[in-house]
Design an enzyme around this catalytic site. Structure first.
Site, PDB file in Angstrom:
ATOM      1  N   ARG A 159       0.832  -1.204   0.000  1.00 20.76           N
ATOM      2  CA  ARG A 159       0.000   0.000   0.000  1.00 20.76           C
ATOM      3  C   ARG A 159       0.863   1.249   0.000  1.00 20.76           C
ATOM      4  O   ARG A 159       1.798   1.383   0.804  1.00 20.76           O
ATOM      5  CB  ARG A 159      -0.922  -0.018   1.219  1.00 20.76           C
ATOM      6  CG  ARG A 159      -1.823   1.195   1.337  1.00 20.76           C
ATOM      7  CD  ARG A 159      -2.824   1.024   2.464  1.00 20.76           C
ATOM      8  NE  ARG A 159      -3.922   0.127   2.083  1.00 20.76           N
ATOM      9  CZ  ARG A 159      -4.890  -0.251   2.899  1.00 20.76           C
ATOM     10  NH1 ARG A 159      -4.905   0.162   4.163  1.00 20.76           N
ATOM     11  NH2 ARG A 159      -5.851  -1.049   2.469  1.00 20.76           N
ATOM     12  N   GLU A 175      -3.014  -8.198  -4.996  1.00 20.02           N
ATOM     13  CA  GLU A 175      -4.403  -8.632  -5.132  1.00 20.02           C
ATOM     14  C   GLU A 175      -4.486 -10.075  -5.620  1.00 20.02           C
ATOM     15  O   GLU A 175      -5.355 -10.831  -5.179  1.00 20.02           O
ATOM     16  CB  GLU A 175      -5.166  -7.697  -6.084  1.00 20.02           C
ATOM     17  CG  GLU A 175      -5.395  -6.291  -5.539  1.00 20.02           C
ATOM     18  CD  GLU A 175      -6.241  -6.267  -4.281  1.00 20.02           C
ATOM     19  OE1 GLU A 175      -6.947  -7.263  -4.003  1.00 20.02           O
ATOM     20  OE2 GLU A 175      -6.209  -5.255  -3.568  1.00 20.02           O
ATOM     21  N   GLY A 234      -0.542 -21.793  -2.367  1.00 19.48           N
ATOM     22  CA  GLY A 234      -1.713 -22.524  -2.837  1.00 19.48           C
ATOM     23  C   GLY A 234      -2.372 -21.894  -4.049  1.00 19.48           C
ATOM     24  O   GLY A 234      -1.964 -20.835  -4.523  1.00 19.48           O
ATOM     25  N   TYR A 235      -3.404 -22.568  -4.563  1.00 21.79           N
ATOM     26  CA  TYR A 235      -4.139 -22.093  -5.736  1.00 21.79           C
ATOM     27  C   TYR A 235      -3.142 -21.694  -6.839  1.00 21.79           C
ATOM     28  O   TYR A 235      -3.065 -20.541  -7.254  1.00 21.79           O
ATOM     29  CB  TYR A 235      -5.051 -20.927  -5.376  1.00 21.79           C
ATOM     30  CG  TYR A 235      -6.058 -21.272  -4.309  1.00 21.79           C
ATOM     31  CD1 TYR A 235      -7.270 -21.867  -4.641  1.00 21.79           C
ATOM     32  CD2 TYR A 235      -5.779 -21.051  -2.963  1.00 21.79           C
ATOM     33  CE1 TYR A 235      -8.190 -22.204  -3.661  1.00 21.79           C
ATOM     34  CE2 TYR A 235      -6.695 -21.394  -1.977  1.00 21.79           C
ATOM     35  CZ  TYR A 235      -7.893 -21.970  -2.334  1.00 21.79           C
ATOM     36  OH  TYR A 235      -8.799 -22.313  -1.369  1.00 21.79           O
ATOM     37  N   TYR A 281     -13.135  -8.568  -9.861  1.00 17.01           N
ATOM     38  CA  TYR A 281     -12.662  -7.971  -8.610  1.00 17.01           C
ATOM     39  C   TYR A 281     -11.280  -7.346  -8.775  1.00 17.01           C
ATOM     40  O   TYR A 281     -11.051  -6.191  -8.408  1.00 17.01           O
ATOM     41  CB  TYR A 281     -12.617  -8.999  -7.479  1.00 17.01           C
ATOM     42  CG  TYR A 281     -11.811  -8.471  -6.321  1.00 17.01           C
ATOM     43  CD1 TYR A 281     -12.339  -7.491  -5.494  1.00 17.01           C
ATOM     44  CD2 TYR A 281     -10.486  -8.876  -6.113  1.00 17.01           C
ATOM     45  CE1 TYR A 281     -11.594  -6.931  -4.469  1.00 17.01           C
ATOM     46  CE2 TYR A 281      -9.734  -8.324  -5.093  1.00 17.01           C
ATOM     47  CZ  TYR A 281     -10.287  -7.349  -4.274  1.00 17.01           C
ATOM     48  OH  TYR A 281      -9.532  -6.795  -3.279  1.00 17.01           O
ATOM     49  N   ASP A 284     -14.859  -7.714  -2.744  1.00 19.96           N
ATOM     50  CA  ASP A 284     -14.341  -8.976  -2.199  1.00 19.96           C
ATOM     51  C   ASP A 284     -15.218  -9.391  -1.021  1.00 19.96           C
ATOM     52  O   ASP A 284     -16.278  -8.815  -0.765  1.00 19.96           O
ATOM     53  CB  ASP A 284     -12.869  -8.840  -1.799  1.00 19.96           C
ATOM     54  CG  ASP A 284     -12.655  -7.880  -0.629  1.00 19.96           C
ATOM     55  OD1 ASP A 284     -13.634  -7.225  -0.183  1.00 19.96           O
ATOM     56  OD2 ASP A 284     -11.509  -7.782  -0.155  1.00 19.96           O
ATOM     57  N   CYS A 324     -19.275  -2.778  16.192  1.00 24.52           N
ATOM     58  CA  CYS A 324     -20.206  -1.798  15.630  1.00 24.52           C
ATOM     59  C   CYS A 324     -20.056  -0.414  16.265  1.00 24.52           C
ATOM     60  O   CYS A 324     -20.259   0.607  15.595  1.00 24.52           O
ATOM     61  CB  CYS A 324     -21.634  -2.295  15.769  1.00 24.52           C
ATOM     62  SG  CYS A 324     -21.991  -3.799  14.821  1.00 24.52           S
ATOM     63  N   CYS A 356     -17.630   1.743  14.310  1.00 22.56           N
ATOM     64  CA  CYS A 356     -17.827   1.816  12.865  1.00 22.56           C
ATOM     65  C   CYS A 356     -18.274   3.213  12.444  1.00 22.56           C
ATOM     66  O   CYS A 356     -19.188   3.793  13.054  1.00 22.56           O
ATOM     67  CB  CYS A 356     -18.869   0.787  12.424  1.00 22.56           C
ATOM     68  SG  CYS A 356     -19.208   0.810  10.649  1.00 22.56           S
ATOM     69  N   CYS A 373     -26.414   1.944   9.520  1.00 19.30           N
ATOM     70  CA  CYS A 373     -26.371   0.507   9.241  1.00 19.30           C
ATOM     71  C   CYS A 373     -27.708  -0.154   9.601  1.00 19.30           C
ATOM     72  O   CYS A 373     -28.097  -0.216  10.770  1.00 19.30           O
ATOM     73  CB  CYS A 373     -25.241  -0.163  10.018  1.00 19.30           C
ATOM     74  SG  CYS A 373     -25.112  -1.938   9.683  1.00 19.30           S
ATOM     75  N   THR A 383     -10.107 -26.729  -2.803  1.00 20.01           N
ATOM     76  CA  THR A 383     -11.348 -25.962  -2.900  1.00 20.01           C
ATOM     77  C   THR A 383     -12.559 -26.861  -3.111  1.00 20.01           C
ATOM     78  O   THR A 383     -13.615 -26.654  -2.514  1.00 20.01           O
ATOM     79  CB  THR A 383     -11.260 -24.957  -4.064  1.00 20.01           C
ATOM     80  OG1 THR A 383     -10.088 -24.161  -3.899  1.00 20.01           O
ATOM     81  CG2 THR A 383     -12.481 -24.053  -4.090  1.00 20.01           C
TER      82      THR A 383
END
Length: 352
Positions: free
Chosen positions: A23, A39, A83-84, A122, A140, A199, A202, A208, A298
């Site tokens: 970031r 990502e 993985g994946y 995404y 996401d 909450c 938030c 909300c 998966t």
């Protein structure tokens, strides 16, 4: 009840934004390569798990040009453990497409990004928003959770995604869309958590709908998943007296494509262990080890019975296989399930 505003989320994000290795600092422009790579890594994987892999990956491949120029086996080895593995193949193909078709520059629109290998809705939205400040929705799991609670969206996921995306775009400001996208992600990761959401902290607690009705933890609502049948197989650990291990490479496409593995049988729901000797790479005295290796992919769980044997130094490898010296095992792209097999065989996890 007041309406949710982007300004409230951005003010919260300015105070509480997470410090992440991919970031950019506040006020700095994000590097599209670093955003894109992070990502892809974060798909199906947690931030905590990704951080050390990401930092090593960036050290090894600091630019999209470096990644594109790397041999595929180097990329797979750097990815091993995440993985994946189709993500790693797509990552490499995408880097080459960026270099070959776009002069080393990522497209700056969702449409242009979607045309690259391995980039879906995404990822295209995330890169467009974060790296290029486009008003694009990056939906996401964290964002789904925040938005379904905020608006009490009762439709089941994944069918509710178009509505969630519509709500995100309706809230997104024309200025700072990248910060808004990252703020939504951070809110879901740190405040609007799956269980016991905070909450009271938030920025959207007042508007909300889920919180007002006390039903926030009932969202998002998802269609039940069908569990795949367990598959079974045998894995054969053949170790030469000089410490070299017999390995092979899986086909480039399909499950664990391009990864290294000890020879195994087919993985089937009806696999019969009594016939395992017929699947062994060489005829020798194999010893069955315990415990069996269990791993969840998966779409199905896998259970492997591990067999081990020793071979004299100088034993030739069967066709399509290779003996890798112990000192070079860390260079092999071994998947998580293969590392479990080696652990069962009493072999320490090779250092990268």
């Amino acid at each position: 009840m007041t309406a949710p505003s982007a300004a409230d989320l951005l003010a919260w994000y300015d105070r509480h934004r997470r410090s992440l290795p991919w970031r950019a600092a506040a006020g700095e422009r994000a590097d599209p390569y670093r955003v894109w790579a992070s990502e892809i890594m974060l798909q199906q994987t947690t931030v905590t798990a990704v951080k050390p892999y990401y930092e090593r990956f960036m050290t090894r491949f600091p630019t999209v040009a470096a990644l594109a120029a790397a041999p595929s086996e180097d990329v797979m080895q750097a990815w091993a453990g995440l993985g994946y593995y189709s993500r790693a193949r797509n990552l490499h193909a995408c880097a080459r497409a960026v270099m070959g078709d776009h002069g080393g520059r990522f497209p700056d629109t969702e449409e242009g990004l979607r045309a690259l290998p391995g980039i879906g809705a995404y990822t295209a939205g995330a890169v467009a928003a974060i790296a290029f400040d486009r008003p694009a929705a990056a939906v996401d799991g964290n964002v789904e959770r925040v938005m379904t609670r905020l608006f009490a969206i009762a439709d089941l996921l994944p069918g509710a995604r178009p509505l969630v995306r519509e709500r995100v775009l309706a809230l997104m400001p024309q200025d700072r869309p990248g910060d808004f996208a990252q703020g939504l992600m951070d809110l879901g990761a740190t405040i609007c958590t799956p269980r016991n959401p905070a909450c009271g902290l938030c920025p959207w607690r007042s508007p909300c709908v889920g919180r007002a009705g006390g039903t926030q933890e009932s969202f998002p609502r998802k269609a039940a998943k069908k569990a795949g049948a367990t598959r079974y197989g045998a894995a054969f650990v053949l170790l030469r007296e000089d410490g070299a291990l017999l390995l092979r490479t899986r086909p480039p496409k399909g499950l664990l494509g391009g990864m290294a593995e000890v020879p195994t049988s087919e993985w089937r729901a009806d696999y019969e262990l009594d016939g395992a000797a017929q699947d062994a790479p060489v005829v020798t005295r194999w010893r069955e080890l315990a415990p069996r290796v269990r791993h969840v992919f998966t779409h199905f769980p896998l259970e492997l019975t591990v067999f081990m044997a020793k071979a004299p130094t100088g034993t030739a490898e069967p066709p399509g296989m290779r003996f890798t010296p112990a000192a070079r095992l860390g260079e092999e792209p071994l998947s998580s399930v293969m590392l479990k097999v080696l652990e069962t065989a009493g072999l320490s996890q090779p250092a990268a």
